[in-house]
Design an enzyme around this catalytic site. Structure first.
Site, PDB file in Angstrom:
ATOM      1  N   CYS A   2      28.262  38.347  37.163  1.00  0.00           N
ATOM      2  CA  CYS A   2      27.560  37.552  38.160  1.00  0.00           C
ATOM      3  C   CYS A   2      28.423  36.340  38.495  1.00  0.00           C
ATOM      4  O   CYS A   2      29.030  35.736  37.611  1.00  0.00           O
ATOM      5  CB  CYS A   2      26.191  37.065  37.721  1.00  0.00           C
ATOM      6  SG  CYS A   2      25.017  38.380  37.452  1.00  0.00           S
ATOM      7  N   ARG A  27      33.158  39.463  39.883  1.00  0.00           N
ATOM      8  CA  ARG A  27      32.278  39.290  38.717  1.00  0.00           C
ATOM      9  C   ARG A  27      31.005  40.135  38.807  1.00  0.00           C
ATOM     10  O   ARG A  27      30.180  40.133  37.895  1.00  0.00           O
ATOM     11  CB  ARG A  27      31.866  37.815  38.591  1.00  0.00           C
ATOM     12  CG  ARG A  27      33.040  36.881  38.404  1.00  0.00           C
ATOM     13  CD  ARG A  27      32.565  35.462  38.355  1.00  0.00           C
ATOM     14  NE  ARG A  27      31.814  35.200  37.147  1.00  0.00           N
ATOM     15  CZ  ARG A  27      32.324  34.759  36.011  1.00  0.00           C
ATOM     16  NH1 ARG A  27      33.619  34.560  35.910  1.00  0.00           N
ATOM     17  NH2 ARG A  27      31.558  34.526  34.975  1.00  0.00           N
ATOM     18  N   TRP A  75      25.564  41.208  39.154  1.00  0.00           N
ATOM     19  CA  TRP A  75      25.794  42.417  38.360  1.00  0.00           C
ATOM     20  C   TRP A  75      24.492  42.613  37.598  1.00  0.00           C
ATOM     21  O   TRP A  75      24.150  41.821  36.727  1.00  0.00           O
ATOM     22  CB  TRP A  75      26.974  42.207  37.404  1.00  0.00           C
ATOM     23  CG  TRP A  75      27.385  43.455  36.691  1.00  0.00           C
ATOM     24  CD1 TRP A  75      28.233  44.417  37.147  1.00  0.00           C
ATOM     25  CD2 TRP A  75      26.981  43.875  35.382  1.00  0.00           C
ATOM     26  NE1 TRP A  75      28.369  45.415  36.211  1.00  0.00           N
ATOM     27  CE2 TRP A  75      27.613  45.106  35.119  1.00  0.00           C
ATOM     28  CE3 TRP A  75      26.152  43.338  34.405  1.00  0.00           C
ATOM     29  CZ2 TRP A  75      27.441  45.799  33.928  1.00  0.00           C
ATOM     30  CZ3 TRP A  75      25.983  44.028  33.212  1.00  0.00           C
ATOM     31  CH2 TRP A  75      26.622  45.245  32.994  1.00  0.00           C
ATOM     32  N   ASN A  99      23.460  33.109  35.787  1.00  0.00           N
ATOM     33  CA  ASN A  99      24.363  34.114  35.223  1.00  0.00           C
ATOM     34  C   ASN A  99      24.083  34.169  33.728  1.00  0.00           C
ATOM     35  O   ASN A  99      24.099  33.139  33.064  1.00  0.00           O
ATOM     36  CB  ASN A  99      25.801  33.650  35.519  1.00  0.00           C
ATOM     37  CG  ASN A  99      26.862  34.437  34.774  1.00  0.00           C
ATOM     38  OD1 ASN A  99      27.961  33.959  34.603  1.00  0.00           O
ATOM     39  ND2 ASN A  99      26.555  35.624  34.352  1.00  0.00           N
ATOM     40  N   GLY A 100      23.779  35.373  33.200  1.00  0.00           N
ATOM     41  CA  GLY A 100      23.481  35.493  31.772  1.00  0.00           C
ATOM     42  C   GLY A 100      22.176  36.233  31.577  1.00  0.00           C
ATOM     43  O   GLY A 100      21.645  36.846  32.508  1.00  0.00           O
ATOM     44  N   GLU A 483      44.601  53.612  26.711  1.00  0.00           N
ATOM     45  CA  GLU A 483      44.568  52.676  27.833  1.00  0.00           C
ATOM     46  C   GLU A 483      44.793  53.417  29.165  1.00  0.00           C
ATOM     47  O   GLU A 483      44.149  53.111  30.173  1.00  0.00           O
ATOM     48  CB  GLU A 483      45.619  51.572  27.611  1.00  0.00           C
ATOM     49  CG  GLU A 483      45.801  50.571  28.733  1.00  0.00           C
ATOM     50  CD  GLU A 483      44.550  49.765  29.092  1.00  0.00           C
ATOM     51  OE1 GLU A 483      43.530  49.846  28.395  1.00  0.00           O
ATOM     52  OE2 GLU A 483      44.602  49.076  30.126  1.00  0.00           O
ATOM     53  N   GLU A 490      38.039  54.394  34.835  1.00  0.00           N
ATOM     54  CA  GLU A 490      37.305  53.284  35.452  1.00  0.00           C
ATOM     55  C   GLU A 490      37.532  53.163  36.952  1.00  0.00           C
ATOM     56  O   GLU A 490      36.656  52.692  37.657  1.00  0.00           O
ATOM     57  CB  GLU A 490      37.533  51.960  34.724  1.00  0.00           C
ATOM     58  CG  GLU A 490      38.905  51.381  34.840  1.00  0.00           C
ATOM     59  CD  GLU A 490      39.065  50.101  34.038  1.00  0.00           C
ATOM     60  OE1 GLU A 490      38.124  49.317  33.952  1.00  0.00           O
ATOM     61  OE2 GLU A 490      40.172  49.886  33.507  1.00  0.00           O
ATOM     62  N   LYS A 603      34.435  42.122  36.294  1.00  0.00           N
ATOM     63  CA  LYS A 603      35.658  41.692  35.616  1.00  0.00           C
ATOM     64  C   LYS A 603      35.391  41.002  34.287  1.00  0.00           C
ATOM     65  O   LYS A 603      36.019  41.281  33.290  1.00  0.00           O
ATOM     66  CB  LYS A 603      36.432  40.767  36.552  1.00  0.00           C
ATOM     67  CG  LYS A 603      37.739  40.238  35.994  1.00  0.00           C
ATOM     68  CD  LYS A 603      38.841  41.239  36.207  1.00  0.00           C
ATOM     69  CE  LYS A 603      40.140  40.840  35.566  1.00  0.00           C
ATOM     70  NZ  LYS A 603      40.895  42.037  35.163  1.00  0.00           N
TER      71      LYS A 603
HETATM   72  C1  F6R Z   1      39.480  47.475  31.596  1.00  0.00           C
HETATM   73  C2  F6R Z   1      39.019  46.125  31.423  1.00  0.00           C
HETATM   74  C3  F6R Z   1      38.007  45.841  30.367  1.00  0.00           C
HETATM   75  C4  F6R Z   1      38.343  44.513  29.662  1.00  0.00           C
HETATM   76  C5  F6R Z   1      37.242  44.151  28.663  1.00  0.00           C
HETATM   77  C6  F6R Z   1      37.578  42.891  27.892  1.00  0.00           C
HETATM   78  O1  F6R Z   1      40.442  47.556  32.598  1.00  0.00           O
HETATM   79  O2  F6R Z   1      39.431  45.239  32.103  1.00  0.00           O
HETATM   80  O3  F6R Z   1      37.934  46.880  29.452  1.00  0.00           O
HETATM   81  O4  F6R Z   1      39.561  44.649  29.017  1.00  0.00           O
HETATM   82  O5  F6R Z   1      36.038  43.950  29.345  1.00  0.00           O
HETATM   83  O6  F6R Z   1      37.798  41.832  28.747  1.00  0.00           O
HETATM   84  P1  F6R Z   1      38.578  40.535  28.281  1.00  0.00           P
HETATM   85  O7  F6R Z   1      39.989  40.936  28.028  1.00  0.00           O
HETATM   86  O8  F6R Z   1      38.444  39.572  29.416  1.00  0.00           O
HETATM   87  O9  F6R Z   1      37.893  40.069  27.031  1.00  0.00           O
END
Ligand code: F6R
Length: 608
Positions: A2, A27, A75, A99-100, A483, A490, A603
């Site tokens: 969000c 987001r 979201w 947000n939350g 990965e 995704e 994200k």
């Molecule tokens: C995949 C992706 C997610 C993040 C995960 C952790 O492409 O981006 O799997 O890696 O949500 O996010 P961070 O690194 O921000 O803690």
């Protein structure tokens, strides 16, 4: 998760709100909305399902003038994707974006319904709006006092911005668990979930801390900490260039970010290698004596792509720095009873520094007597950086595409530097120097593999209509296979699974037929002969194989070689993910998917 954007401005606010919320779309993009107090002191609220562009289309026909407003891109957590569940939520004069998640919202909802409030949505946010309205009317207090008192009744994670229509001279923001940053303008001020949304408006920022409440007026900002004391939070000047968050010549941010990797890695390495060939991270200041170097065990915790980076580094920590290392998914770590290893040190990894699962794991770890903790993170002002004993920045630059790319390769670069640093400390000088020497070549090697894009495009054409794809790797290439599979699923929604190649015969081999392509990462290393045996096993069962390698292979029917440039073994994992990122990208492009905003994802995952 969000995005919140709010402003109190001298200029007409509409374009500022729209522009701000558009930049936060990464987001969450299930629905979006905004509310403005117009010149006649009416609240104008516009909401719609879908991307921010839908909201823009809806607004285009309207002429709305105002100087205070809030906007939100959602979201969905509480309640399905619907217009009724879209923010802002309103209770008479109270307007809220949030947000939350509020854990006790059903109790609050029942309580407020008994008091006569009607709920038009299924969201926890509407309960906040009604609660604030109820408290304000009960006590006849100002909205800031009401918020200070009412947030004690909210359990969970939140950041929120509130407008009181009866006094539209200020925004009131509260932070507990999800980030909020104030942007300081000239006789106007802004607040958002991320500074990305503010970079074209100002360079001056104030990050709110946990428990802070901010009262933001045009010419004045007052901040109160969780004990209700008025405090001054540090103002920071951002050196991030607004230009750097534009797509430029690229079709998608993900594409841009893949191609930025040589530059990001150069930046990650910059000024960190000393003249005597040792590594120095200027920001790595331990509160206690450098306990990491005396640790007898490293516990790494992360999610998603960051978890895969941690998995790769486990091979390095054990092989080169001679230190036992375990890696765990953050949400699992914090949901079980830990038996901590002797003299263990905790490392968290995160691009955003706001991932709720990783933050919870860090907080949970503090009960167990780890020697200390360190976060490897891309965002300097983030919660993980603030709450950790120490931190190292990955310096990837802002990453906007939901699928992580450059943050992964820069995390691996930092991890390899850290391994070299610890190896040096342990007098493993030869390997430490070899790592440092090899890291210098890395950006150039990534440039070389990026030039293979046409080759990867051709492979992508062959794979775009597949329903399932397997990825295999051995050793530190196993997490790279994971990965690669994650990137593919995704953004292209093709089902992709990764296995340690040796594990194939223990079950997954049953899947092999001509309809499931198998991507095998097979660089020259001590495991190559074993991987060749796996290739034979698949070939003799009519599997279709795509070998990503710098070696020659007998290419027969059903065996395709994706011949890649030579790469030094030490840095091979960082190198091999790049063609897999490109493969996922081109497949998703062929399938016409929205690459930067894959369905159901966001994200920064700020809910557990
Ligand atoms: C995949 C992706 C997610 C993040 C995960 C952790 O492409 O981006 O799997 O890696 O949500 O996010 P961070 O690194 O921000 O803690």
């Amino acid at each position: 998760m969000c995005g919140i954007f709010a402003a109190i401005t001298q200029r007409n606010i509409m374009n500022i709100l729209i522009d701000g919320i558009k930049k936060l779309e990464y987001r969450g993009y299930d629905s979006s909305g905004l509310a403005i107090i117009d010149h006649d002191n009416n609240m104008v609220r516009i909401r719609c399902i879908g991307k921010v562009d839908e909201l823009i289309r809806k607004i285009q026909k309207k002429k709305i003038l105002g100087h205070i407003g809030v906007a939100h891109t959602r979201w969905a957590t509480h309640g399905k994707i619907s217009k009724a569940n879209t923010h802002p939520h309103v209770s008479k004069n109270i307007i809220v974006v949030h947000n939350g998640t509020i854990e006790n919202y059903s109790v609050l909802r029942i309580f407020l319904q008994k008091k006569g409030y009607i709920f038009y949505s299924d969201t926890d946010t509407e309960a906040i709006a009604h609660l604030l309205h109820w408290e304000q009317n009960k006590k006849k207090e100002s909205i800031e006092q009401v918020i200070q008192n009412s947030i004690k009744q909210l359990y969970g994670n939140y950041s929120m911005v509130v407008i009181d229509k009866n006094n539209p001279t200020r925004l009131i923001a509260a932070r507990s668990g999800s980030p909020l940053v104030i942007g300081l303008g000239i006789e106007e001020n802004f607040i958002a979930s991320d500074q990305i949304a503010l970079l074209n408006l100002t360079k001056r920022f104030i990050y709110l801390e946990e428990g802070d409440i901010a009262i933001i007026k045009k010419k004045e900002i007052n901040i109160f900490n969780k004990k209700n004391f008025k405090i001054k939070r540090k103002e920071t000047i951002s050196n991030i260039k607004y230009k750097s968050i534009k797509k430029g010549k690229y079709s998608y941010y993900m594409e841009k970010e893949i191609y930025e990797q040589p530059a990001s890695i150069r930046n990650t390495l910059k000024n960190r290698v000393q003249k005597n060939n040792t590594i120095y991270f200027s920001e790595l200041q331990f509160k206690k004596k450098n306990l990491l170097y005396y640790a007898e065990h490293i516990q790494m915790v992360a999610c998603g792509t960051s978890y895969h980076a941690a998995m790769v580094s486990r091979y390095w920590f054990e092989a080169f720095a001679k230190i036992p290392c375990d890696v765990e998914i953050a949400s699992e770590f914090s949901s079980r009873k830990i038996a901590i290893r002797k003299k263990s040190f905790l490392i968290t990894l995160s691009q955003s520094g706001e991932t709720a699962d990783t933050l919870s794991a860090l907080r949970y770890s503090k009960k167990f007597g780890y020697l200390g903790n360190l976060t490897i993170c891309n965002m300097e002002g983030s919660s993980l950086v603030k709450e950790s004993d120490s931190y190292i920045l990955t310096r990837a630059g802002i990453e906007i595409g939901v699928a992580s790319t450059k943050s992964f390769t820069t995390q691996l670069t930092v991890l390899l530097m850290l391994v070299a640093q610890i190896a040096h400390f342990k007098k493993e000088n030869k390997i430490a120097e070899k790592i440092i020497e090899t890291l210098h070549i890395l950006p150039q090697r990534i440039e070389e593999v990026l030039k293979k894009n046409e080759l990867i495009k051709n492979i992508a054409k062959k794979l775009s209509n597949k329903k399932n794809i397997l990825f295999l790797g051995r050793g530190e290439q196993y997490p790279i296979a994971m990965e690669g599979a994650l990137k593919l699923k995704e953004i292209s929604y093709i089902h992709a699974e990764a296995y340690a190649a040796g594990e194939l015969k223990h079950g997954p081999l049953a899947l092999i037929d001509k309809n499931i392509p198998v991507i095998i990462i097979a660089p020259k290393n001590s495991l190559l002969e074993k991987i060749k045996k796996n290739i034979k096993e698949i070939y003799s069962r009519e599997g279709v194989i795509y070998i990503f390698s710098d070696q020659e292979f007998n290419v027969e029917k059903n065996i395709h070689l994706v011949k890649l440039p030579y790469i030094e073994e030490l840095i091979a994992p960082i190198f091999y993910i790049v063609p897999l990122q490109l493969l996922a990208y081109y497949i998703a492009l062929n399938k016409g998917k929205n690459i930067d905003q894959p369905r159901h994802l966001a994200k920064s995952v700020t809910v557990e």
